[in-house]
Design a protein around this motif. Structure first.
Motif: not given
Length: 482
Positions: A240, A243-244, A252
Motif C-alpha cells: 500500500l 502504491t500510495a 491503490t
C-alpha cells in the motif's frame, strides 16, 4: 494415459450478451429510480434497491408479462449465474470497504461487549426458530425431510444477521461514526461467523451427518484466517505504501480490490463463505494505517452507486410472492416474521443491557442486528438446494429477510435520535469528514490518540506529523460512505 486437448471455449453469443446487458441495465435502472424514490420518503436507498428485483422477478413481471419475463430472465442457470457473479463482486467489495471504516480501537475496547451481544442475539432467535420449526404445518416441510433438520435450518435462518445490509444502512443513515454503529458491525461479524459454522453443521446433517472432525476443521480455518491477517499485514502495508507514492489512485484501488477478492476466494475455499474473507481483509488494510479516504473514494463511489445496488436488486429475483395466496403459507410467514423480529430484538437487547448499555442504545443494537438481508437469503437457497426447505418455506424465509431489512432503517433512525453523541463520536465524525488531525497508526485503531482527543476537548489541536499516513475518512470531502 491419453490426453485430449480441448478446443477453445466459445465466447458469449451475441444474443446472450444482449440479454445480459439488458438484465444489468434494467436492474440497475430500477434500483437507482426506486432507491431515489425511497430516499424521497425518508428511507435509505437500499429499500428501493431490494424492491427492484421483486418487480421484474417472478413476483410481478412473470405474471404481468410472462413472455417478456421469459425473454429477459430465461430459466437458464448459466445466464443467471452471470448476473449473480456481478452481484457477488459488488457485495464482496462492499463488505471489504466496510472493514476499512471499522474503528478497531472501539472493537478492542468493547470486544467482550460485542461478543456478549452477538451470542445473546444469536442464541435467543436460534432457540425460538428451532421451537417454531417443530410447530409449523407439515405442508411446509418437504417430503422425506427429517423434522429436526428442518427445525434447525429454520433456527439458523432466524439467528443470522447480514453485514452487507447493516453496513449499507449505517452508511446511508450516516451512523457509521457512532459507537452503536461500530458496535453493531462488531457484533454482526461475530454473529455471522457463528452463523456460517452453524449453517455448515446443519447442511452436513441434511446430507451425510455431522462429524466432529468437520466442525473442528471449520474452527481451525477461522483461526488460520485470523493468524494469516496478522502475519501478512507487514507485506500488505509495504504494498500500500508503494502504491500510495503514485499521484494516480489507480494502483491503490486495484491493489485494494485484488486483496479483497483474493481474501474472499481464500475463505470460500475453506468453506467459510467469501464475505468473511472480504471483511477480515478490509480490517487488515484498515489496521495498516496507510490509506486515506481520498484515495479510496473512487472505489467506494462505484461500489455504493453501481455494484451494491445491483446486488441487492438481484436478491428478489428468486422470490415468488404469489405463494402467499395460500392462507397457510401467509399465516406461517407472519408467525415466522414475528418470531424472527422478537427473537433478535430480545437477544440483542438482553446482551446489551447485560453490558450496561442504555435502553435506547440496546434497542438501536436490536434494530441494526435485526436486518437479515442476503445472508438469510443464502441460508434459504442452501436449504432449498439440499431439499430441506420447500419452495413455500423458501419464499417465507426470503420474505423475512426483505422485511427485516426494510424495518432496520426507520427503527435505527428512531432509536438513534434518542442516543446522545459522545465526544469520541464527534471526533470520529470530524475525522471521516476531513478533520485536520491525522491519527498515528501504531495500534491500528481508527480513533485519534489519547493526547489528541484530550487536546481537542481543551480547544487545541496538536499538529499531526508531516509524514503520518492518513486513514479512511480523514480528508474525504464527501464524508463517510453513503
Amino acid at each position: 494415459m491419453t490426453v485430449t486437448a480441448a478446443g477453445p471455449v466459445a465466447p458469449l453469443g451475441a444474443h446472450e450478451l444482449l440479454v445480459f446487458l439488458l438484465q444489468v441495465g434494467v436492474l440497475l435502472s430500477l434500483a437507482f429510480l426506486l432507491g431515489r424514490a425511497a430516499m424521497r420518503f425518508g428511507m435509505p436507498a437500499i429499500v428501493g434497491e431490494l424492491c427492484a428485483g421483486l418487480l421484474i422477478g417472478p413476483s410481478v413481471l412473470a405474471h404481468a408479462a410472462p413472455e417478456l419475463s421469459a425473454w429477459l430472465l430465461p430459466q437458464d442457470g448459466a445466464r443467471m449465474h452471470l448476473l449473480d457473479a456481478v452481484g457477488q463482486i459488488g457485495v464482496l467489495l462492499l463488505v471489504g470497504i466496510t472493514g476499512l471504516y471499522m474503528d478497531l480501537g472501539l472493537v478492542r475496547r468493547r470486544g467482550v461487549t460485542a461478543a456478549r451481544i452477538s451470542i445473546a442475539g444469536l442464541v435467543v432467535p436460534l432457540g425460538l426458530g428451532v421451537a417454531l420449526g417443530f410447530q409449523l404445518p407439515g405442508s411446509l416441510v418437504p417430503g422425506g425431510t427429517d423434522r429436526g433438520t428442518f427445525a434447525l435450518f429454520v433456527g439458523v435462518a432466524m439467528g443470522v444477521s447480514a453485514i452487507p445490509v447493516i453496513a449499507k444502512t449505517l452508511m446511508e443513515l450516516r451512523l457509521l461514526h457512532r459507537n452503536i454503529g461500530q458496535l453493531t458491525l462488531s457484533a454482526a461479524m461475530v454473529d455471522d461467523i457463528a452463523g456460517w459454522l452453524l449453517l455448515s453443521v446443519v447442511s452436513a446433517m441434511a446430507t451425510t451427518g455431522v462429524a466432529a472432525g468437520d466442525i473442528g476443521l471449520s474452527l481451525g480455518w477461522v483461526a488460520v484466517v485470523i493468524a494469516a491477517a496478522f502475519l501478512l499485514r507487514p507485506v500488505v502495508r509495504a504494498g500500500l505504501r508503494a502504491t500510495a507514492r503514485s499521484r494516480d489512485n489507480g494502483a491503490t484501488l486495484a491493489l485494494v480490490a485484488i486483496l479483497i477478492l483474493l481474501s474472499s476466494a481464500a475463505t470460500q475455499a475453506m468453506q467459510l463463505e467469501a464475505v468473511f474473507g472480504a471483511f477480515v481483509c478490509g480490517i487488515m488494510i484498515n489496521s495498516c494505517g496507510v490509506l486515506n479516504a481520498e484515495r479510496i473514494a473512487p472505489l467506494r463511489t462505484v461500489v455504493l452507486s453501481v455494484l451494491a445496488p445491483l446486488f441487492f436488486a438481484t436478491a428478489g429475483l428468486r422470490m415468488d410472492l404469489t405463494a402467499l395466496a395460500d392462507p397457510t403459507v401467509a399465516l406461517s410467514g407472519l408467525v415466522v416474521l414475528a418470531v424472527a423480529v422478537v427473537g433478535k430484538f430480545a437477544g440483542a437487547y438482553a446482551g446489551a443491557r447485560l453490558s450496561r448499555l442504555g435502553h435506547w442504545e440496546s434497542l438501536a443494537l436490536g434494530a441494526g442486528m435485526n436486518a437479515r438481508g442476503v445472508i438469510e437469503v443464502i441460508c434459504a437457497m442452501v436449504g432449498l438446494r439440499l431439499g430441506v426447505l420447500s419452495m413455500e418455506m423458501y419464499t417465507v424465509i426470503v420474505l423475512v429477510a426483505v422485511a427485516t431489512s426494510l424495518m432496520a432503517p426507520p427503527l435505527l433512525r428512531w432509536t438513534m435520535a434518542r442516543v446522545e453523541h459522545t465526544a469520541e463520536e464527534v471526533l470520529r465524525k470530524e475525522m471521516y469528514e476531513g478533520g485536520p488531525a491525522h491519527r498515528p497508526q501504531s495500534d491500528g485503531a481508527p480513533g485519534r490518540p489519547a493526547e489528541q482527543v484530550a487536546a481537542s476537548s481543551r480547544g487545541t489541536a496538536p499538529a499531526a506529523p508531516a509524514d503520518q499516513p492518513g486513514h479512511p475518512g480523514e480528508s474525504d470531502p464527501g464524508g463517510p460512505p453513503d
